[in-house]
Scaffold this active site. Sequence first.
Site, mmCIF file in Angstrom:
data_model
loop_
_atom_site.group_PDB
_atom_site.id
_atom_site.type_symbol
_atom_site.label_atom_id
_atom_site.label_comp_id
_atom_site.label_asym_id
_atom_site.label_seq_id
_atom_site.Cartn_x
_atom_site.Cartn_y
_atom_site.Cartn_z
ATOM 1 N N LYS B 43 0.798 -1.227 0.000
ATOM 2 C CA LYS B 43 0.000 0.000 0.000
ATOM 3 C C LYS B 43 0.827 1.272 0.000
ATOM 4 C CE LYS B 43 -4.008 -1.967 -0.044
ATOM 5 N NZ LYS B 43 -4.884 -1.860 -1.208
ATOM 6 N N SER B 257 -3.511 -12.683 3.685
ATOM 7 C CA SER B 257 -4.058 -12.469 2.341
ATOM 8 C C SER B 257 -3.100 -13.003 1.279
ATOM 9 C CB SER B 257 -4.348 -10.984 2.094
ATOM 10 O OG SER B 257 -3.145 -10.265 1.945
#
Lengths: 92, 316
Positions: B43, B257
């Site tokens: 991110k 994830s």
Amino acid sequence: MAIEVRIPTILRSYTDGEKAVAGSGGTLAELFADLDASHPGIRERLVDGGELRRFINVYLNDEDVRFLDGIATSLKDGDSVTILPAVAGGMR
Amino acid sequence: MRFDSPLAAVGNTPLVRLPRLSPAESVRVWAKLEDRNPTGSIKDRPALFMIEQAEKDGRLTPGCTILEPTSGNTGISLAMAARLKGYRIVCVMPENTSAERRELLAMWGAEIISSPAAGGSNTAVRVAKELAAEHPDWVMLYQYGNPDNAGAHYATTGPEILADLPSVTHFVAGLGTTGTLMGAGRYLREQRPGVKIIAAEPRYDDLVYGLRNLDEGFVPELYDAAVLTSRYSVSSTDAVARTRELLSEEGIFAGISTGAALHAALGTARKAVAAGEEADIVFVVADGGWKYLSTGVYTAASTEEAVALLHGQLWA
């Protein structure tokens, strides 16, 4: 021919609280019609105008049917179908 | 490698082949190690890019307040960049988010507004949109709909992969905001028209979905199904099993994830082997396992035990 269909919490009012039900059909559309016969009203929550509703995701053996043949996707005995609401990612 | 500031060190992450998890000599699986970014996740790329584009557009000016619905990595990346660049930042996150996450955001000076646990991230998005309407001077970068989120991956992640692995045949990543898949996917498709773009979507247990209203579902504005070749729903069990396998087989300590992305990558690899095709499959390690240590999934005696520990939690 038996196909396992996993039902999200929000739709279990149609399946007497059952998390998974069995259905049959050569395509997803046929499966939903079959489900609707035993669980009246459920098809309407999944399909609109012959297409999957926007916020409904349906997976055949974990693969999103929108990338297969959508509502016309072929099914075979032993397949597993999972219905889920579309949600925003968790920890983004 | 030398950089003039921590922010300049975003990206240019290693791409490593996984010799033990690759199923054949002709079918190779590669991990893009995005945990090597400054705050430890992929991110950092969209966060920095969204801020810098907003600065260029004049939307973000000195003294501004940034607002973002985020319970995790994006907030952490934005908070770090905001601190270095002198912006105030407010993050809207579901009240049931873990202590580590709150600590990390607070550590970089973010203010946290809690949204009700019910509805999870969907509710956080709605609350943030309401706050944005109440505070027109706040700047909501809005990762779910900001083209610069995908733009970051189009400009950096995609080109890095192609430069390191010109023979890439498949790109696999987790599906959240969809920015990684949309941006890197578009770039790779332009350069390698036959490339397959594959999404791994987290599938939680009932506790997480709860009584979610089917008429108020959420599809990120960035999402364009045309970019994807296929999309897999990966259960918590498969994600946890693969996260543990990545650790035990290849020594990579990744977030949960990543296990979901690896599961889709290995499924893809198996199909390539069965079809007798040559393949170079790249999947994204979105972050390291640090933020998930308290779940106990890494040290649990068995995958079953690890999955039980994760019950009812958001893991991606």
